[in-house]
Enzyme design. Structure first.
Site, PDB file in Angstrom:
ATOM      1  N   THR A 108       0.414  -0.921   0.139  1.00 42.91           N
ATOM      2  CA  THR A 108      -0.495   0.195  -0.098  1.00 42.91           C
ATOM      3  C   THR A 108       0.404   1.315   0.438  1.00 42.91           C
ATOM      4  O   THR A 108       0.709   2.382  -0.664  1.00 42.91           O
ATOM      5  CB  THR A 108      -1.092  -0.160   1.394  1.00 42.91           C
ATOM      6  OG1 THR A 108      -2.029  -1.193   1.115  1.00 42.91           O
ATOM      7  CG2 THR A 108      -1.691   0.951   0.923  1.00 42.91           C
ATOM      8  N   CYS A 158      -8.519  -5.679   2.467  1.00 42.41           N
ATOM      9  CA  CYS A 158      -7.955  -4.567   2.118  1.00 42.41           C
ATOM     10  C   CYS A 158      -8.970  -3.384   2.784  1.00 42.41           C
ATOM     11  O   CYS A 158      -8.643  -2.228   3.258  1.00 42.41           O
ATOM     12  CB  CYS A 158      -8.173  -4.030   0.592  1.00 42.41           C
ATOM     13  SG  CYS A 158      -9.862  -3.786  -0.610  1.00 42.41           S
TER      14      CYS A 158
END
Length: 392
Positions: free
Chosen positions: A80, A333
């Site tokens: 990320t 996520c």
């Protein structure tokens, strides 16, 4: 395996969310936490020297797995951060003319959210690449979009839900022909399929350790030689000024060791994983006649089995097996957020297929016994829910 044992030791089939850490990696991480605890930026004593040498060794191990140079490795907290650094660090803020970014609508939320944030600020124009009902990329549309002039192209190496593997070499060649920087989120692919960063001409590659039997909280961004990114984090000018902060030596060493082991064992492991996945798919297909397998079954990760059971809500299946079997209704996520999968919506699947979708991830440590037991548990849950719905 009886029911009681299953409750105490649930079967883990959520390898796309995270993998168990390889015990050999654990041992090395613990050593660098307890014995070799030096700061890699400490240049005045041998503790720092040894930590710095460990970092260099890890960079070599990562680079060897993906055909890159150790000098191209930038350490991060995970994919990320790597993705954010690549996108935000490569595009100037508040440009006179919005940057043009092309991306898959199936990208991980880290890519989608970052690009959509830039669009919301008026800093970027987004073009979503065309995919079919199996999630396959339309390369002709990609080529057409690239002729329009792009600031950045984002295409993942493998999808985290349906498991599709994308033709990264061909995509990189198209990007090169049009002189477009290419970001590839390879967090689901590294250590599972061959990646050739330099040979294929990728510009930025995102890696996360916990997807390839390494520890959580550490990753890397591979940055092609000659490219520089503006940092997101300031304070010390570490890593050629692209990412400041004290290096996570144990985590980085763990990522390096995980990459070394994947280099040695990937081919044999992935062949065995694919055989187990195929057995699970066969067992479920035999017992659940309405079962649909989503995605591109000719080009998918060895451990991926993404299914839909029309008319059977996925939440009902998970509720019945969650203490015995770890599977998921989609990506991890957005933990705790109940929402339809953007991946399945982009495929334009029927509502029933989306509502009944389940992601099963098989991995290195999955046993044949667990495959058989998982099929039994899922079949039982399916029949219970079916009987309940028929009685309404």
């Amino acid at each position: 395996m009886d029911t009681e044992v299953s409750k105490n030791h649930p079967i883990y089939l959520d390898y796309h969310a995270t993998t168990p850490v390889d015990p050999r990696v654990v041992n090395l991480v613990c050593h660098y936490m307890s014995e070799e605890f030096g700061n890699a930026s400490s240049v005045d004593h041998t503790w720092g020297d040894r930590a710095e040498q460990a970092i260099k060794q890890a960079a070599k191990q990562v680079a060897e797995l993906i055909d890159a140079s150790p000098r191209e490795i930038v350490w991060t907290s995970g994919a990320t951060e790597s993705i954010n650094l690549a996108i935000q660090g490569s595009l100037s803020p508040n440009p006179e003319k919005p940057h043009h970014i092309a991306l898959l609508p199936l990208e991980h939320q880290a890519v989608l959210d970052t690009c959509q944030m830039l669009e919301k600020r008026g800093w970027a124009k987004l073009t979503y690449l065309q995919v079919d009902s199996k999630g396959r990329l339309n390369l002709n549309h990609l080529e057409q979009v690239c002729t329009e002039g792009l600031s950045l192209l984002c295409v993942m190496a493998a999808n985290n839900e349906i498991g599709n593997i994308y033709p990264i070499q061909a995509i990189a060649q198209i990007a090169q022909r049009h002189s477009i920087p290419f970001l590839c989120d390879a967090s689901q692919a590294v250590g599972k399929i061959p990646i050739h960063f330099n040979q294929w001409g990728i510009t930025y590659l995102a890696i996360s350790a916990h997807k390839l039997y390494g520890p959580k909280g550490v990753g890397a961004l591979v940055v092609k030689k000659g490219y520089h990114l503006e940092p997101l984090i300031f304070g010390g000018g570490h890593q050629k000024g692209m990412r400041s902060g004290t290096l996570n030596v144990p985590g980085i060493v763990g990522l390096g060791e995980a990459c070394r082991l994947r280099q040695l064992e990937m081919i044999d492991d992935e062949n065995a994983i694919a055989q187990k996945r195929n057995r699970l798919q066969s067992l479920l297909s035999t017992k659940i006649p309405d079962l649909i397998v989503n995605g591109d079954t000719d080009n998918r990760l060895a451990g991926n089995l993404h299914i839909s059971i029309p008319g059977i809500p996925n939440s009902a299946v998970v509720a019945r097996v969650r203490h015995q079997l770890a599977i998921s209704t989609g990506s991890a996520c957005s933990s705790g957020v109940e929402a339809p999968s953007h991946v399945l919506q982009a495929l334009k699947l029927p509502d029933e297929a989306v509502d009944g979708a389940l992601r099963l991830g098989v991995g290195k440590f999955t046993t044949d016994t667990e495959i058989k037991q998982a099929a039994i548990l899922m079949t039982q849950a399916y029949r219970q829910i079916q009987q309940l719905l028929e009685g309404l």
